[in-house]
Design an enzyme around this catalytic site. Structure first.
Site, PDB file in Angstrom:
ATOM      1  N   ASP A 248       1.213   5.599  25.063  1.00 48.26           N
ATOM      2  CA  ASP A 248       1.098   6.914  24.440  1.00 48.26           C
ATOM      3  C   ASP A 248       1.179   7.945  25.574  1.00 48.26           C
ATOM      4  O   ASP A 248       1.222   7.607  26.762  1.00 48.26           O
ATOM      5  CB  ASP A 248      -0.192   7.024  23.616  1.00 48.26           C
ATOM      6  CG  ASP A 248      -0.053   8.105  22.536  1.00 48.26           C
ATOM      7  OD1 ASP A 248       0.868   8.937  22.636  1.00 48.26           O
ATOM      8  OD2 ASP A 248      -0.873   8.137  21.610  1.00 48.26           O
TER       9      ASP A 248
HETATM   10  C1  BGC Z   1       0.394  10.903  20.124  1.00 50.60           C
HETATM   11  C2  BGC Z   1       1.434   9.913  19.662  1.00 50.60           C
HETATM   12  C3  BGC Z   1       2.801  10.539  19.734  1.00 50.60           C
HETATM   13  C4  BGC Z   1       3.048  11.013  21.145  1.00 50.60           C
HETATM   14  C5  BGC Z   1       4.416  11.609  21.341  1.00 50.60           C
HETATM   15  C6  BGC Z   1       0.754  11.523  21.455  1.00 50.60           C
HETATM   16  O1  BGC Z   1      -0.097  12.551  21.801  1.00 50.60           O
HETATM   17  O2  BGC Z   1      -0.856  10.251  20.203  1.00 50.60           O
HETATM   18  O3  BGC Z   1       1.137   9.473  18.367  1.00 50.60           O
HETATM   19  O4  BGC Z   1       3.767   9.623  19.341  1.00 50.60           O
HETATM   20  O5  BGC Z   1       2.078  11.978  21.475  1.00 50.60           O
HETATM   21  O6  BGC Z   1       4.556  12.814  20.724  1.00 50.60           O
END
Ligand code: BGC
Length: 749
Positions: free
Chosen positions: A293
């Site tokens: 993530d």
């Molecule tokens: C979130 C993810 C997301 C990623 C990319 C993160 O802050 O937890 O779910 O896919 O950002 O945008």
């Protein structure tokens, strides 16, 4: 003569071996993984260590903010071969521009993957995933992902960060809006369905997306519902309740997995070799790639398991993390870690191979601009078909919570109607969180939906009444006089869309601001009031339920929300949604979920006994249980009939029930089947969902539905983590929700 990307790239080649790449990609990719792996190996042989690491690095463009703001010069990184994928960049023009840099200006000309959070639609926005789950309609869920894939790929995207399948039992957590709710079995069905919807049968098709199941693992169980917080749970709970939906996605062929921000029992997911290498890869046979993530590798330092960035990078790559999202840790530190012998080049090669194989599967080596069709971008976005489906899905996701004296549906021949409340004329809010490239200005508000549903002769009065979340009561009086002057009132209350989603946990899940006060004043002024709720999580509605004649939970319904909700309010669609998360009576009951354990001192609600597992100031029961939802008709259930009383290991257990539509209108019922294992080697939940059927039953008619189970469905994790079933007595419960079932017993020998 115009040159395509390949001819230009070939002209610029100086290393003879590079020809191999183009031999490898001159034809359409075959389906066999082994062929792609061979091709990937031949590319890896030509790569410098830095170029390999570049493939493991993912960066955001500056188009959208989905995490801490970073200032990477991503175009430069692409040119230098230091980015293997880009996210938050879309539209054919922009994707083409970036892809061109990769395939024409980087030394090895390897195409980029383009990722985006296509969570509930891309441009046509569908109801938030929690609402979709409440439809119990797998076909519509799958279709919504097909449309999302169609639209996103028409704008250059080929990788979505979905499905989010985190099970959650805590409505304070803002991200409950993004998952399927609290149930493992239903969550697993929905997980597999979404993967199928996004990926289709052929990832190389120009209208399918590579899916990424997230957030692995157990991100939905943070202590106190606070986002990113610690997760600490038993192995039985982890394997029995939280892991199955991720496994279901893997079994459905998901191409990538995203690690979660949280720790589990002391080890953050992003440095968790047991989770990634052992469970995911060895036990489950996952062969795709793992991405972190957003800056999760960097966060190993504040987690307190890495001393510095280099240490964090070492932990992550050795734990099985292939791609670094936005952290720039791999680019900066992996090469020296390899040189110091702390990370083996073989580990890097394996990670690169998994990513290159994904690029082959997406068909990017045969045509890096496969997802860049100006024609498709013009014709496949927000089509009338997509909008019609969005409207239906918005209606199908609504859950009718209360309907005293059948105040709903409203008659469309009503003479005057007051539409009141801070969410009545709130187009932007209808999108909900994680709305990708959705445009709030294109959403239908409830007020517009009501206007569309009624004849121009109907007098429609609008009053906001109060803001979503402030303390001013100045406009309540105007709302009261509007309510008095109309025959009926629709009162739209709830949360703003940014009150749920990431980093949006609430310690108080009551209706925000002065909305309860507004509701009390309006209902007092006109008892013909139907309340419509727009929100991203279960709320504590005890006080609202006490005064409201009717409550329709509409969640955030997306682009066509207003029309879909109006279809329900005026009876064009008979509501069939059922809750997939329990609504607590108050905050003190949280975490609250239907599949809890019995304890040694279960409460008997009919008796007042002190030494029982209960509160002294509130019942144990929720306000609205899992599976609950009303219809404009009524359904009567027969007793549950089993084909036998005793079964053995190879038997199929057949359960039947007849359900009669005893009301005056046609309707759909969600017939739910739960199991209870009465005596286990370890304690078992009081109920576990194991099946459902959503059936249309014409008024006055009845249907008989048959469920079949096998002993496999009765397996659970024992104290030694053995996954098996025990002989003994079981109960089958069937009913309209988890709190209202009829039961039959059988013995498994
Ligand atoms: C979130 C993810 C997301 C990623 C990319 C993160 O802050 O937890 O779910 O896919 O950002 O945008």
């Amino acid at each position: 003569m115009t040159m395509n990307w390949k001819s230009k790239a070939l002209l610029s080649l100086t290393i003879p071996g590079l020809i191999t790449i183009f031999q490898a990609c001159n034809h359409q990719p075959e389906s066999a993984n082994a062929v792609y792996e061979q091709k990937a190996d031949s590319i890896i042989k030509l790569m410098t260590l830095e170029e390999k690491i570049g493939q493991l690095s993912l960066f955001t463009s500056d188009w959208d903010v989905t995490g801490p703001v970073m200032n990477n010069n991503y175009i430069e990184l692409i040119k230098e071969g230091k980015a293997g994928a880009i996210f938050n960049a879309y539209t054919v023009d922009y994707v083409r521009k970036l892809q061109k840099v990769a395939v024409e200006e980087s030394r090895l000309h390897i195409p980029l993957i383009f990722g985006y959070d296509v969570i509930h639609g891309h441009r046509t926005i569908f109801p938030i995933p929690l609402a979709q789950a409440c439809s119990w309609d797998l076909e519509s869920i799958e279709h919504s992902e097909q449309i999302a894939a169609d639209e996103a790929t028409a704008e250059g995207i080929n990788w979505t960060y979905a499905p989010m399948v985190d099970i959650t039992r805590d409505p304070r957590w803002g991200r409950v809006m993004e998952g399927a709710g609290e149930d493992t079995w239903l969550g697993s069905q929905i997980s597999a369905t979404r993967v199928k919807g996004f990926q289709g049968d052929n990832l190389a098709a120009n209208n399918t997306l590579l899916a990424c199941v997230k957030h692995f693992a157990a991100y939905g169980a943070p202590e106190a519902g606070r986002d990113y917080n610690t997760v600490d749970m038993s192995m039985q709970t982890l394997f029995g309740n939280y892991l199955p939906p991720y496994k279901a996605a893997v079994d459905a062929g998901v191409g990538s997995v995203m690690t979660s921000f949280n720790e589990i029992n002391g080890t953050p997911s992003t440095s968790n070799a047991w989770l990634l290498n052992n469970i995911l890869r060895k036990q489950w046979g996952f062969s795709g790639f793992v991405v972190t993530d957003y800056t999760s590798i960097n966060e190993l330092i504040p987690h307190g398991v890495a001393a510095d960035s280099a240490d964090a990078g070492k932990l992550a790559i050795n734990a099985g993390v292939d791609m670094d999202m936005q952290g720039n840790i791999y680019n900066k530190f992996l090469a020296s870690l390899v040189k110091q012998g702390k990370v083996s080049e073989k580990t890097i090669d394996e990670a690169v191979k998994r990513i290159l194989v994904a690029k082959y599967k997406l068909g990017l080596f045969s045509d890096p601009y496969r997802y860049c069709s100006i024609e498709r971008e013009k014709t496949e976005i927000m089509t009338p078909e997509h909008m019609t489906f969005a409207r239906k899905f918005a209606a199908r996701s609504c859950v009718l919570l209360k309907n005293k004296n059948n105040i709903l549906p409203l008659s469309s021949s009503v003479k005057s109607i007051a539409v009141i409340g801070p969410l009545a004329d709130a187009k932007q809010e209808m999108l909900g969180s994680w709305s990708a490239a959705g445009d709030g200005n294109k959403c239908i508000s409830l007020l517009e939906g009501v206007k569309n549903a009624l004849s121009p002769n109907t007098k429609i009065i609008y009053e906001k009444g109060c803001d979503i979340n402030d303390n001013s009561t100045a406009n309540i009086a105007k709302a009261v006089s509007a309510a008095r002057s109309a025959q009926v009132v629709i009162l739209a209350l709830g949360e703003s869309r940014d009150m749920s989603g990431e980093a949006a946990s609430r310690s108080n899940i009551d209706l925000p601001g002065v909305q309860q006060m507004l509701a009390e004043a309006v209902v007092k002024a006109n008892p013909n009031t139907a309340i419509v709720l727009f929100n991203g999580r279960p709320l504590t509605l005890t006080n609202l339920d006490a005064i409201a004649p009717a409550i329709l939970e509409a969640w955030f319904g997306g682009t066509e929300a207003g029309n879909g909700v109006a279809d329900v309010l005026f009876g064009k669609y008979n509501p069939s949604g059922r809750l997939t998360m329990t609504f607590p009576r108050n905050m003190g009951q949280i975490p609250i979920y239907y599949n809890h354990k019995n304890t040694g001192r279960p409460v008997d609600p009919s008796k007042v006994e002190k030494y029982k597992s209960k509160y002294i100031d509130c019942s144990n029961d929720p306000l609205y249980p899992f599976g609950y939802g009303l219809s404009y008709t009524t359904f009567d259930y027969s007793n549950v009939v089993l084909d036998k009383n005793e079964y053995t290991a190879n038997d199929t257990i057949v359960a039947r029930v007849s359900v009669m539509n005893s009301g005056k209108v046609n309707g759909e019922e969600v017939i739910q089947l739960y199991v209870r294992d009465v005596v286990g080697e370890v304690t078992r939940p009081v109920l576990e969902l194991k099946g459902f059927k959503k059936v249309f039953i014409p008024a006055g008619q009845s249907v008989t539905v048959t469920f079949t189970l096998t002993p496999n469905d009765l397996k659970y994790y024992h104290s030694n983590m053995d996954y098996s079933w025990d002989p003994g007595v079981f109960e089958i419960h069937i009913g309209p929700n988890s709190a209202q079932t009829k039961m039959a017993r059988f013995t498994l020998k």
